[in-house]
Design an enzyme around this catalytic site. Sequence first.
Site, short mmCIF file in Angstrom:
data_model
loop_
_atom_site.label_atom_id
_atom_site.label_comp_id
_atom_site.label_asym_id
_atom_site.label_seq_id
_atom_site.Cartn_x
_atom_site.Cartn_y
_atom_site.Cartn_z
N MET A 34 -13.57 10.78 43.31
CA MET A 34 -13.27 11.83 44.29
C MET A 34 -12.32 12.87 43.68
O MET A 34 -11.68 13.64 44.40
CB MET A 34 -12.65 11.22 45.55
CG MET A 34 -13.61 10.27 46.26
SD MET A 34 -13.30 10.11 48.01
CE MET A 34 -11.66 9.43 48.01
N GLY A 35 -12.22 12.88 42.35
CA GLY A 35 -11.37 13.86 41.69
C GLY A 35 -9.90 13.49 41.78
O GLY A 35 -9.56 12.33 42.03
N GLY A 40 -6.21 6.13 35.43
CA GLY A 40 -7.15 5.08 35.86
C GLY A 40 -8.58 5.58 35.75
O GLY A 40 -9.46 4.89 35.20
N HIS A 41 -8.81 6.79 36.25
CA HIS A 41 -10.14 7.39 36.11
C HIS A 41 -10.46 7.59 34.62
O HIS A 41 -11.60 7.35 34.19
CB HIS A 41 -10.20 8.75 36.80
CG HIS A 41 -9.97 8.73 38.27
ND1 HIS A 41 -8.85 9.28 38.85
CD2 HIS A 41 -10.72 8.24 39.30
CE1 HIS A 41 -8.92 9.15 40.17
NE2 HIS A 41 -10.03 8.51 40.47
N ASP A 154 -9.90 -0.94 43.60
CA ASP A 154 -10.57 -1.02 44.90
C ASP A 154 -11.46 -2.26 44.87
O ASP A 154 -12.70 -2.16 44.79
CB ASP A 154 -11.37 0.26 45.15
CG ASP A 154 -10.47 1.48 45.16
OD1 ASP A 154 -9.79 1.70 46.17
OD2 ASP A 154 -10.39 2.18 44.13
N GLN A 157 -14.24 -2.73 47.48
CA GLN A 157 -15.31 -1.75 47.22
C GLN A 157 -16.20 -2.22 46.07
O GLN A 157 -17.43 -2.17 46.15
CB GLN A 157 -14.67 -0.40 46.88
CG GLN A 157 -15.63 0.62 46.32
CD GLN A 157 -14.95 1.95 46.07
OE1 GLN A 157 -14.68 2.69 47.01
NE2 GLN A 157 -14.66 2.28 44.82
N SER A 189 -3.01 6.06 41.61
CA SER A 189 -3.85 6.44 42.73
C SER A 189 -3.69 7.93 42.96
O SER A 189 -2.57 8.46 42.82
CB SER A 189 -3.44 5.66 43.99
OG SER A 189 -3.96 6.30 45.13
N ARG A 191 -3.54 9.23 45.67
CA ARG A 191 -2.66 9.36 46.84
C ARG A 191 -1.18 9.22 46.47
O ARG A 191 -0.32 9.51 47.29
CB ARG A 191 -3.04 8.34 47.92
CG ARG A 191 -4.38 8.65 48.58
CD ARG A 191 -4.68 7.75 49.75
NE ARG A 191 -5.80 8.21 50.52
CZ ARG A 191 -7.06 7.77 50.41
NH1 ARG A 191 -7.35 6.82 49.51
NH2 ARG A 191 -8.03 8.26 51.15
P1 AMP Z 1 -11.55 7.42 43.62
O1 AMP Z 1 -11.50 8.75 42.93
O2 AMP Z 1 -10.25 7.00 44.21
O3 AMP Z 1 -12.73 7.27 44.52
O4 AMP Z 1 -11.79 6.36 42.45
C1 AMP Z 1 -12.87 6.47 41.57
C2 AMP Z 1 -12.94 5.21 40.75
O5 AMP Z 1 -11.73 5.05 40.00
C3 AMP Z 1 -13.10 3.95 41.61
O6 AMP Z 1 -14.02 3.08 40.98
C4 AMP Z 1 -11.70 3.39 41.61
O7 AMP Z 1 -11.67 1.99 41.80
C5 AMP Z 1 -11.23 3.76 40.21
N1 AMP Z 1 -9.76 3.73 40.13
C6 AMP Z 1 -8.89 4.30 41.01
N2 AMP Z 1 -7.62 4.02 40.64
C7 AMP Z 1 -7.69 3.26 39.54
C8 AMP Z 1 -6.73 2.63 38.68
N3 AMP Z 1 -5.42 2.73 38.92
N4 AMP Z 1 -7.16 1.91 37.63
C9 AMP Z 1 -8.49 1.79 37.39
N5 AMP Z 1 -9.46 2.35 38.14
C10 AMP Z 1 -9.07 3.07 39.20
#
Ligand code: AMP
Length: 284
Positions: A34-35, A40-41, A154, A157, A189, A191
Amino acid sequence: MADLPSVCATIAEMRAVVRAQRVAGKTIAFVPTMGALHRGHAALLHAAHQQADHVVASIFVNPTQFGPHEDFHRYPRTWEADLAVCADAGVGHIFAPSAEEMYPPGARTGVEVAKLQDQLEGLSRPGHFRGVCTIVLKLLNIVTPDTVFFGQKDAQQARIIRQMIHDLNLPVEMIVLPTVREPDGLALSSRNQYLSPAERAIAPQLYRCLADVQARYHEGERQTSALEAELRSELLDITGFRLDYAHVVEADTLMTVDCLHKPGLALAAITLGTTRLIDNVTLP
Ligand code: AMP
């Protein structure tokens, strides 16, 4: 600086790119996001780059996975910085459609993964996983990758999407990577940007409590009531945290059991000010 990725704003453009890659005999790895990209991304994007000839990332703040009173409108949108993260990770194409492109009027179909979607996050966020599964299936149908990457951050998920891929015979390999954390333990995150300095200072306590339970598990404790009671009481002790849930469950079923004979998960969700944070640790 690395080449900027090309951006596809329409499904037709994205499909044409995928077709051209296939004609050229290339494999495709896909990272849905979601950008507001962070390390992590980036870890997922770099792993995707290792895995396949061509990497596609999607950046789409999916309205259908947000509840009516959630943070869809204020969700961080950091397009320029995201482009740089993608470029650095060797992303070839970014799929960044509009909401109208993904959800033209009249759409009626949604994907639900019974039972797994109804607990934990699903109880606190009704309809969330229907939104997640539906968009992920649509994205997988458009990008048709060989491999798709998700984060253990997640955990529910990831478990639900694995079930959907299995149940619907989707021809894609799913890889889940460990949670990337700040040096003080806070899970990265998008957030986290909402946190005030004072909130940011106490936020790592969420992981500390989960890590304590993980340590107790490694010492041999298998009774979920004991593990869960410790997690809950530690979280309730932290001034500023409002506890949403704290559970120890079997990793495969996400169900509560008396005693963990199979790998488990400890998961918690808290609200800090106006920011809802989730985290989890594996009990392998
Ligand atoms: P999101 O942009 O929050 O929808 O996350 C996109 C992907 O990045 C999802 O598969 C999340 O589980 C992963 N993600 C988010 N935060 C982290 C993190 N801290 N470490 C590893 N993967 C992450």
